[in-house]
Design an enzyme around this catalytic site. Structure first.
Site, PDB file in Angstrom:
ATOM      1  N   ASP A  87      70.217   0.948  63.089  1.00 14.54           N
ATOM      2  CA  ASP A  87      69.304   1.548  62.118  1.00 14.54           C
ATOM      3  C   ASP A  87      69.756   1.266  60.687  1.00 14.54           C
ATOM      4  OD1 ASP A  87      67.186   2.988  61.167  1.00 14.54           O
ATOM      5  OD2 ASP A  87      67.899   4.942  61.835  1.00 14.54           O
ATOM      6  N   LYS A  88      68.802   1.450  59.778  1.00 16.31           N
ATOM      7  CA  LYS A  88      69.042   1.299  58.333  1.00 16.31           C
ATOM      8  C   LYS A  88      68.471   2.524  57.651  1.00 16.31           C
ATOM      9  CE  LYS A  88      66.800   0.444  54.394  1.00 16.31           C
ATOM     10  NZ  LYS A  88      65.600   1.114  53.886  1.00 16.31           N
ATOM     11  N   HIS A  89      69.109   2.947  56.568  1.00 13.03           N
ATOM     12  CA  HIS A  89      68.555   4.062  55.784  1.00 13.03           C
ATOM     13  C   HIS A  89      68.833   3.802  54.314  1.00 13.03           C
ATOM     14  CE1 HIS A  89      66.863   8.153  55.876  1.00 13.03           C
ATOM     15  NE2 HIS A  89      67.584   8.379  54.793  1.00 13.03           N
ATOM     16  N   SER A  90      67.980   4.348  53.467  1.00 11.33           N
ATOM     17  CA  SER A  90      68.174   4.200  52.024  1.00 11.33           C
ATOM     18  C   SER A  90      68.419   5.571  51.419  1.00 11.33           C
ATOM     19  CB  SER A  90      66.919   3.574  51.417  1.00 11.33           C
ATOM     20  OG  SER A  90      66.867   3.827  50.026  1.00 11.33           O
ATOM     21  N   THR A 127      59.734   6.995  53.208  1.00 10.75           N
ATOM     22  CA  THR A 127      59.096   6.130  54.216  1.00 10.75           C
ATOM     23  C   THR A 127      58.020   6.895  54.996  1.00 10.75           C
ATOM     24  OG1 THR A 127      61.137   4.894  54.386  1.00 10.75           O
ATOM     25  CG2 THR A 127      59.603   4.656  56.206  1.00 10.75           C
ATOM     26  N   ARG A 175      65.460  21.194  48.613  1.00  9.39           N
ATOM     27  CA  ARG A 175      66.142  20.349  47.612  1.00  9.39           C
ATOM     28  C   ARG A 175      65.135  19.582  46.767  1.00  9.39           C
ATOM     29  NH1 ARG A 175      69.125  16.413  50.765  1.00  9.39           N
ATOM     30  NH2 ARG A 175      69.982  15.611  48.837  1.00  9.39           N
ATOM     31  N   SER A 190      72.357  15.067  54.813  1.00 11.28           N
ATOM     32  CA  SER A 190      70.927  14.919  55.082  1.00 11.28           C
ATOM     33  C   SER A 190      70.672  13.612  55.839  1.00 11.28           C
ATOM     34  CB  SER A 190      70.175  14.918  53.752  1.00 11.28           C
ATOM     35  OG  SER A 190      68.861  14.461  53.925  1.00 11.28           O
ATOM     36  N   LYS A 194      70.131  12.988  60.442  1.00  7.12           N
ATOM     37  CA  LYS A 194      69.023  12.285  61.096  1.00  7.12           C
ATOM     38  C   LYS A 194      69.528  11.047  61.840  1.00  7.12           C
ATOM     39  CE  LYS A 194      66.655  12.060  57.089  1.00  7.12           C
ATOM     40  NZ  LYS A 194      66.880  13.020  56.039  1.00  7.12           N
ATOM     41  N   LYS A 195      70.416  10.311  61.186  1.00  3.96           N
ATOM     42  CA  LYS A 195      70.863   9.037  61.773  1.00  3.96           C
ATOM     43  C   LYS A 195      71.738   9.280  63.009  1.00  3.96           C
ATOM     44  CE  LYS A 195      68.362   7.395  59.547  1.00  3.96           C
ATOM     45  NZ  LYS A 195      67.297   6.406  59.732  1.00  3.96           N
TER      46      LYS A 195
HETATM   47  N1  URA Z   1      67.403  10.335  52.065  1.00  3.45           N
HETATM   48  C1  URA Z   1      67.608  11.413  52.869  1.00  3.45           C
HETATM   49  O1  URA Z   1      67.263  11.401  54.039  1.00  3.45           O
HETATM   50  N2  URA Z   1      68.223  12.471  52.336  1.00  3.45           N
HETATM   51  C2  URA Z   1      68.646  12.535  51.052  1.00  3.45           C
HETATM   52  O2  URA Z   1      69.209  13.535  50.664  1.00  3.45           O
HETATM   53  C3  URA Z   1      68.419  11.420  50.222  1.00  3.45           C
HETATM   54  C4  URA Z   1      67.794  10.329  50.758  1.00  3.45           C
END
Ligand code: URA
Length: 446
Positions: A87-90, A127, A175, A190, A194-195
């Site tokens: 996976d990738k996340h930003s 996303t 937040r 955060s 999820k990841k």
């Molecule tokens: N993406 C997230 O899922 N959480 C954050 O706090 C910032 C970016």
């Protein structure tokens, strides 16, 4: 269940006073948040206390794991997979639609991508909000269906839900509207809640830095990059962080449906923005090497390019959209399905010169003000609005050159947005140094 007579305010008070929280206190607070025992005000106070006082590495890791464990953690052992779960996340930016392209490209390379994404946060786009502009697309299909789509199609992009990282759902929404986003431990927890809930074999993290990023300075970006790699590794998931530029929007557009249009044009080969392409390849190649799907980055880039050239990335995107309830022919006929704003007006330069600075956060906030983001947690989003044809840092302009195009619901919104774009783009007399897109790569020390 949180321990009996657990008082969230006592934990908040200790963090407010700069004390280090015990693991049990963090876990109990996360349980109280997940179960709705902690009020929205307490969540806001806790996140503000963490933002101001920070957390050490142990607290951050305990918070991340407790948030992961607030829901299901997917187990892929019994699934029929032909490749690793990656996976990738930003960390969040403006015009960042990389996930929409990279998930199907990675799936077309043989990976399985269970991507749990977030909504827009503050000035940044999410996303999930982008995918919501696709009619019928289900962002909360339930864990069983999610796993089935990842197994059969190769990728699925969905949102956190009551069953996946629910603690993040509550904390994230608070937040977003309480100015408590820019905190390394809160962003780490955060993202990783999820990841890590997705049961990954490897993760690549895009840590944005610059005036449109939550980690605005290079120091904070490095801190965040290292924090994510460290906590992911502690949880047994190899990770690499790529620090990338957010001193200008990544794509030449920002807005939910506009970015889906951009992603489709990219996948279909109609318009492939070079900045987007560079970041897609940098992140994708790091991940393919980390997951041992490619021996080196050059081979990995070749694999990713092939998925674009042979149409397999497009096929995976189309199959994912259809499997999650969206139109099967979205790629061929995006105009038919994606919402389009009724008012589209250009913003033009008043003088001759070179684009020397772009206030990226202000552009993101312009999209929010147009209705493309939230002011309150339960606000609806207008998927059609946003900005397109944005100029880039270093572009030469003369009076009348388009700096960008406003997509608005009404004239008043368009006028306000025009003023904001003009104020956000600085035109100077001299040529400027190009902004490097890839700033730094941070890997685990071990
Ligand atoms: N993406 C997230 O899922 N959480 C954050 O706090 C910032 C970016």
């Amino acid at each position: 269940m949180a321990s009996e007579r657990f008082l969230p305010q006592e934990v908040i008070r200790r963090k407010r006073d700069g004390e280090s929280l015990a693991d049990d206190e963090i876990r109990d607070l996360v349980t109280a948040i997940t179960e709705g025992v902690a009020t929205e005000g307490q969540v806001a106070a806790f996140t503000m206390a963490v933002l101001l006082r920070g957390m050490d590495a142990r607290e951050c890791s305990t918070l991340s794991l407790a948030m992961r464990d607030s829901g299901d953690v997917l187990n892929w052992e019994r699934a029929r997979l032909r490749g690793p779960v990656i996976d990738k996340h930003s960390s969040g930016g403006v015009g960042d639609c990389v996930s929409l392209m990279l998930a199907p490209m990675l799936a077309a390379c043989g990976g399985h991508v269970p991507m749990i994404s977030g909504r827009g946060l503050g000035h940044s786009g999410g996303t999930l909000d982008k995918l919501c502009s696709i009619p019928g697309y289900c962002i909360q299909p339930g864990s069983a269906r999610f796993m089935q789509v990842v197994e059969t199609v190769g990728c699925a992009i969905i949102g956190q839900s009551e069953s996946l990282a629910p603690a993040d759902g509550r904390i994230y929404a608070v937040r977003d509207v309480t100015a408590t986003v820019e905190s390394v431990p809160l962003i780490t927890a955060s993202i990783l809640s999820k990841k890590l809930a997705a049961g990954l074999d490897a993760l690549v993290m895009d840590v944005k830095t610059g005036n449109g990023a939550f980690a605005a300075t290079p120091e904070m970006a490095r801190d965040l990059a290292d924090s994510i790699v460290r906590v992911a590794s502690l949880a047994g998931v190899p990770a690499v962080s790529v620090v990338t530029d957010m001193d200008q929007p990544l794509a030449p557009c920002a807005g939910n449906a506009l970015e889906v249009f951009e992603a489709i044009a990219y996948l279909a080969g109609k318009r492939r923005d070079p900045n987007l392409h560079e970041v897609v390849l940098a992140l994708g190649s790091e991940l393919l090497v980390l997951a041992a799907m490619a021996g080196d980055r050059a081979t990995a880039c070749q694999m990713l390019e092939t998925t674009l050239a042979d149409g397999s990335a497009t096929e995976h995107f189309a199959a994912m959209v259809a499997a999650l309830g969206g139109p099967g022919d979205l790629i061929d006929r995006p105009d038919l399905y994606l919402p389009v704003a009724p008012i589209q007006v250009p913003v033009t330069a008043k003088e001759k010169g070179v684009v020397s600075h772009i206030d990226t956060r202000a552009l993101g906030l312009t999209v929010v003000a147009l209705g493309g983001g939230r002011v309150r947690p339960d606000d609806d989003i207008d998927a059609a609005v946003g900005l397109s044809k944005l100029v880039r840092h270093g572009d030469e302009v003369t009076p009348g050159t388009e700096l960008g195009r406003i997509h608005a619901r009404d004239d008043a919104g368009a006028e306000q947005a025009k003023r904001s774009v003009l104020a956000a783009v600085t035109i100077g007399p001299k040529p400027v140094k190009p902004l490097p897109l890839i700033r730094e790569i941070r890997r685990s020390a071990g």
